[in-house]
Design an enzyme around this catalytic site. Structure first.
Site, PDB file in Angstrom:
ATOM      1  N   LEU A 127      43.553  32.996  43.733  1.00  0.00           N
ATOM      2  CA  LEU A 127      43.790  31.782  42.902  1.00  0.00           C
ATOM      3  C   LEU A 127      42.976  30.828  43.321  1.00  0.00           C
ATOM      4  O   LEU A 127      43.197  29.832  42.551  1.00  0.00           O
ATOM      5  CB  LEU A 127      45.325  31.297  43.717  1.00  0.00           C
ATOM      6  CG  LEU A 127      46.610  32.376  43.541  1.00  0.00           C
ATOM      7  CD1 LEU A 127      47.952  31.666  44.147  1.00  0.00           C
ATOM      8  CD2 LEU A 127      46.898  32.368  42.005  1.00  0.00           C
TER       9      LEU A 127
ATOM     10  N   TYR B 299      36.535  35.488  25.775  1.00  0.00           N
ATOM     11  CA  TYR B 299      36.184  35.781  24.517  1.00  0.00           C
ATOM     12  C   TYR B 299      37.606  36.424  23.913  1.00  0.00           C
ATOM     13  O   TYR B 299      38.420  36.869  24.309  1.00  0.00           O
ATOM     14  CB  TYR B 299      35.050  36.821  24.277  1.00  0.00           C
ATOM     15  CG  TYR B 299      35.161  37.958  25.065  1.00  0.00           C
ATOM     16  CD1 TYR B 299      34.838  38.060  26.361  1.00  0.00           C
ATOM     17  CD2 TYR B 299      35.561  39.154  24.394  1.00  0.00           C
ATOM     18  CE1 TYR B 299      34.913  39.287  27.082  1.00  0.00           C
ATOM     19  CE2 TYR B 299      35.424  40.440  24.992  1.00  0.00           C
ATOM     20  CZ  TYR B 299      35.115  40.557  26.328  1.00  0.00           C
ATOM     21  OH  TYR B 299      35.314  41.890  27.097  1.00  0.00           O
TER      22      TYR B 299
ATOM     23  N   GLY C  27      39.142  33.512  65.372  1.00  0.00           N
ATOM     24  CA  GLY C  27      38.471  34.983  64.885  1.00  0.00           C
ATOM     25  C   GLY C  27      36.870  34.584  64.331  1.00  0.00           C
ATOM     26  O   GLY C  27      36.423  35.169  63.259  1.00  0.00           O
TER      27      GLY C  27
ATOM     28  N   HIS D  40      46.720  39.911  44.541  1.00  0.00           N
ATOM     29  CA  HIS D  40      45.842  39.455  43.614  1.00  0.00           C
ATOM     30  C   HIS D  40      46.362  39.346  42.043  1.00  0.00           C
ATOM     31  O   HIS D  40      46.333  38.339  41.360  1.00  0.00           O
ATOM     32  CB  HIS D  40      44.618  39.730  43.705  1.00  0.00           C
ATOM     33  CG  HIS D  40      44.064  39.906  45.249  1.00  0.00           C
ATOM     34  ND1 HIS D  40      44.216  38.690  45.846  1.00  0.00           N
ATOM     35  CD2 HIS D  40      43.319  40.494  45.964  1.00  0.00           C
ATOM     36  CE1 HIS D  40      43.469  38.897  47.153  1.00  0.00           C
ATOM     37  NE2 HIS D  40      42.712  40.072  47.203  1.00  0.00           N
TER      38      HIS D  40
ATOM     39  N   GLU E 295      36.246  48.004  41.506  1.00  0.00           N
ATOM     40  CA  GLU E 295      35.182  47.886  42.332  1.00  0.00           C
ATOM     41  C   GLU E 295      34.148  49.038  42.129  1.00  0.00           C
ATOM     42  O   GLU E 295      34.787  50.034  42.294  1.00  0.00           O
ATOM     43  CB  GLU E 295      35.506  47.453  43.993  1.00  0.00           C
ATOM     44  CG  GLU E 295      35.900  45.908  44.182  1.00  0.00           C
ATOM     45  CD  GLU E 295      36.254  45.740  45.504  1.00  0.00           C
ATOM     46  OE1 GLU E 295      36.231  44.400  45.826  1.00  0.00           O
ATOM     47  OE2 GLU E 295      36.800  46.881  46.225  1.00  0.00           O
TER      48      GLU E 295
HETATM   49  C1  BG6 Z   1      40.408  41.696  49.337  1.00  0.00           C
HETATM   50  C2  BG6 Z   1      40.473  43.070  49.474  1.00  0.00           C
HETATM   51  O1  BG6 Z   1      41.610  40.772  49.348  1.00  0.00           O
HETATM   52  O2  BG6 Z   1      39.872  41.340  48.077  1.00  0.00           O
HETATM   53  C3  BG6 Z   1      39.262  43.606  49.579  1.00  0.00           C
HETATM   54  O3  BG6 Z   1      41.248  43.136  50.824  1.00  0.00           O
HETATM   55  C4  BG6 Z   1      38.795  43.510  47.979  1.00  0.00           C
HETATM   56  O4  BG6 Z   1      39.557  45.103  49.427  1.00  0.00           O
HETATM   57  C5  BG6 Z   1      38.570  41.922  47.719  1.00  0.00           C
HETATM   58  O5  BG6 Z   1      37.312  44.036  47.999  1.00  0.00           O
HETATM   59  C6  BG6 Z   1      37.922  41.430  46.521  1.00  0.00           C
HETATM   60  O6  BG6 Z   1      37.796  40.145  46.399  1.00  0.00           O
HETATM   61  P1  BG6 Z   1      36.409  39.795  45.478  1.00  0.00           P
HETATM   62  O7  BG6 Z   1      36.852  38.120  45.471  1.00  0.00           O
HETATM   63  O8  BG6 Z   1      35.440  40.135  46.130  1.00  0.00           O
HETATM   64  O9  BG6 Z   1      36.900  40.198  44.083  1.00  0.00           O
END
Ligand code: BG6
Length: 489
Positions: free
Chosen positions: A181, A384, A12, A241, A217
Site C-alpha cells: 500500500l 500503459y 528487533g 498484497h 519473483e
Molecule cells: C513480502 C514477502 O511481504 O514481500 C516476501 O514476505 C516478498 O516473500 C516481498 O519477497 C516482496 O516485496 P517487494 O517490495 O520486494 O516486492
C-alpha cells in the site's frame, strides 16, 4: 510541534527488515526534512551493542539515493547522532522500563510521542506490546505500534492476535503494515480511477472482462524457507498484497480520502466476495533446474524446509465479487517465487467492441484485439494502455500499440521506497494506508477455508522448474474462466 518529540523505537533492530528497510527509510525521511524537529531513533534487541556499534551497523545500509547532494554524508552524520541502542529481552518489563528512562531523558520534558516498530517474529508481538505499552504509559503524547504480517495464519489465529493486542492497545494505536500500500503505483491507483473521466465510467462489468493481479519473483525463498514453509505463497502474497490492491481497484468511490472512508469501502468490497473455492486455485512448487551450466535449487533443497514439504511457492486463483458493479467478472491472481522475471502488475482486460467494423482485420484471435490497461507496480513503474490503430500505409491493417506513461521517462525524481511513505504516515497519524482489523478479518475469511482444505487434503503442488513461467495449471484455470493471462499471451 515545537515542544513535542517523537521517539521511534525499532524493536528487533538487528534484524534484516530493520537493516534493509526501516533505518534507510528513516534516514531518507530525515534527508528530505520530513521528520519532526525533535526525534530520536532507538534500536532495541537482545544482542549487546553500544550506540556506536548500532550507528556503525546502520551506517552501512544508508545510501544517498535521492541525488548526490554534497551534504549527504553530513546529513548521515547528523542522523546517526540521533540513533541509540538499548539491549533488552522482549518479554522484560524491567528492560522496557530502562528504555523508557532513556527515552524520557532524550525527550527533555517535551510532549512525548512514541512509535514502536515491531520488526520481530509474530510469536513475541503480544509480549513486546505488553511491555512497551506499560512503559510508554509514562509518555504524555501518543503511543503507536507498527506491526508487520504475518497477522496469524488463518481467521482464528489472526482474531486471537487482534484480541491479544487489544488488551494493551486500542485499534487506533495499531498500524498494520502492508508495504504494497506504500508503493507509488498503488497509491496512484485511486488517482487514475477517480480523477480521469475516461476510466471510472468504464470500471465495471459492463466494460471490463477480467482483471489480473500478477506478482512474480525471479528468486526462491533463499534462506527464508523456515518462515515461508509455515505460510506459503497464498498467505505471503495473495491474502495481503494482492488482495489489498484488488480492494483499492474494485471499491466504490469513497466519501472522501479520509482513512475511515477509504477503509470502509475496501472492507465492503472484501465482504462482497465469495470465499475462494478449491476448484479455483492452482498451487505449484519450484523444482531444481539447470540452465547455462548453473543448477538452481528446488524449494525443498533449502535446508530450513522440511523434506517433502507441500507448501506452495506459486498459486493462481480466480475470485469473484458479488455486487452490482462486478457480478461475473473474474478477478485473477497469480503469485510465485523462482519464476522467470520479477514483476508486479495489474492487467485490466476490456470487453470486445460490439459489432466491431474491423473484426475482419484482426484475424481469428479477437481476444487480442481488446483494450488492455496495464499498471506496472514494479519494477520500471508505468501505466500503459493497449489500443488498436492502423498500420500506416495504403492497406487496412490493424496493429496494437501502447499509449505509454513510463515513469522513468516522465519523472526525474526517484520513487520513494514504500516504507518511507508508511513511516511518515504513522508518525503523522494518517491511517489510510494501514489495515484496519475488520479488513484483516474479511481478508482471512476469503482465504481460510481453501487454505485449510489444501492442507487437510494434502493437495500436491504442480512442480515447475526454477526460472520458468510457472505451472501450466494456471493457464487451464484462466481458460476455464475464458481468460488468457496478459503477461504471457
Ligand atoms: C513480502 C514477502 O511481504 O514481500 C516476501 O514476505 C516478498 O516473500 C516481498 O519477497 C516482496 O516485496 P517487494 O517490495 O520486494 O516486492
Amino acid at each position: 510541534e515545537h515542544d513535542s518529540t517523537v521517539s521511534i523505537v525499532v524493536v528487533g533492530a538487528s534484524g534484516d527488515l530493520a537493516k534493509k528497510k526501516i533505518f534507510p527509510a528513516l534516514f531518507a525521511l530525515y534527508y528530505e526534512d520530513c521528520l519532526p524537529k525533535h526525534f530520536t531513533v532507538f534500536g532495541y534487541a537482545r544482542s549487546k551493542m553500544t550506540d556506536a556499534e548500532l550507528r556503525d551497523m546502520v551506517s552501512r545500509t544508508l545510501t544517498c539515493r535521492i541525488d548526490k547532494r554534497e551534504n549527504c554524508s553530513e546529513k548521515m552524520e547528523q542522523f546517526l547522532k540521533r540513533c541509540f541502542y538499548h539491549s533488552g529481552q522482549y518479554d522484560s518489563e524491567k528492560n522496557f522500563a530502562e528504555l523508557d528512562t532513556k527515552l524520557r531523558d532524550h525527550e527533555g520534558g517535551r510532549v512525548s510521542n512514541r512509535l514502536f516498530y515491531l520488526s520481530i517474529p509474530p510469536n513475541i508481538f503480544t509480549e513486546v506490546v505488553k511491555c512497551a505499552s506499560k512503559s510508554a504509559s509514562s509518555a504524555n503524547g501518543w503511543t503507536r505500534v507498527i506491526v508487520e504480517k504475518p497477522f496469524g495464519r488463518d481467521a482464528e489465529s489472526s482474531a486471537a492476535l487482534t484480541r491479544d493486542l487489544k488488551q494493551y492497545l486500542v485499534e487506533d494505536q495499531i498500524f498494520r503494515i502492508d508495504h504494497y500500500l506504500g508503493k507509488e503505483l498503488v497509491e496512484n491507483l485511486s488517482v487514475l480511477r477517480f480523477s480521469n473521466l475516461i476510466f471510472e465510467p468504464l470500471w465495471s462489468r459492463q466494460y471490463i472482462r477480467n482483471v489480473q493481479f500478477i506478482f512474480s519473483e525471479d528468486f526462491g525463498t533463499e534462506g527464508r524457507g523456515g518462515y515461508f514453509d509455515n505460510y506459503g505463497i497464498i498467505r505471503d502474497i495473495m491474502q495481503n498484497h494482492l488482495l489489498q490492491i484488488l480492494a483499492l481497484f474494485a471499491m466504490e468511490t469513497p466519501v472522501s480520502l479520509d482513512a475511515e472512508d477509504v477503509r470502509n469501502e475496501k472492507v465492503k468490497v472484501l465482504r462482497s466476495m465469495k470465499p475462494l473455492q478449491l476448484e479455483n486455485v492452482v498451487v505449484g512448487q519450484y523444482k531444481s533446474h539447470t540452465k547455462g551450466g548453473v543448477t538452481y535449487p528446488a524449494y525443498t533443497d533449502d535446508k530450513t524446509v522440511p523434506k517433502g514439504s507441500l507448501t506452495p511457492t506459486f498459486a493462481a486463483a480466480a475470485l469473484f465479487i458479488n455486487n452490482a458493479r462486478w457480478d461475473g467478472v473474474p478477478f485473477l491472481m497469480k503469485a510465485g517465487k523462482a519464476l522467470h522475471s520479477k514483476i508486479a502488475e495489474i492487467r485490466v482486460q476490456f470487453r470486445h467492441v460490439p459489432g466491431n467494423l474491423f473484426n475482419r482485420s484482426f484475424g481469428t484471435d479477437l481476444d487480442r484485439a481488446t483494450n488492455e490497461l496495464v499498471i506496472r507496480v514494479q519494477p520500471d513503474e508505468g501505466i500503459y494502455l493497449k489500443i488498436n490503430n492502423k498500420v500506416p500505409g495504403l492497406a487496412m491493417r490493424l496493429d496494437r500499440s501502447n499509449l505509454n506513461l513510463h515513469y522513468a521517462a516522465r519523472y526525474s525524481k526517484e520513487i520513494p521506497d514504500a516504507y518511507e511513505r508508511l513511516l511518515l504516515d504513522a508518525i503523522e497519524g494518517e491511517r489510510r494506508l494501514f489495515i484496519r482489523s475488520d479488513e484483516l478479518d474479511a481478508a482471512w475469511a476469503l482465504f481460510t477455508p481453501v487454505l485449510k482444505e489444501l492442507e487437510e487434503k494434502k493437495v500436491m503442488p504442480e512442480f515447475y522448474p526454477y526460472g520458468s513461467r510457472g505451472p501450466v495449471g494456471a493457464h487451464y484455470l484462466a481458460a476455464r474462466h475464458n481468460v488468457q493471462w496478459g503477461d504471457i499471451s
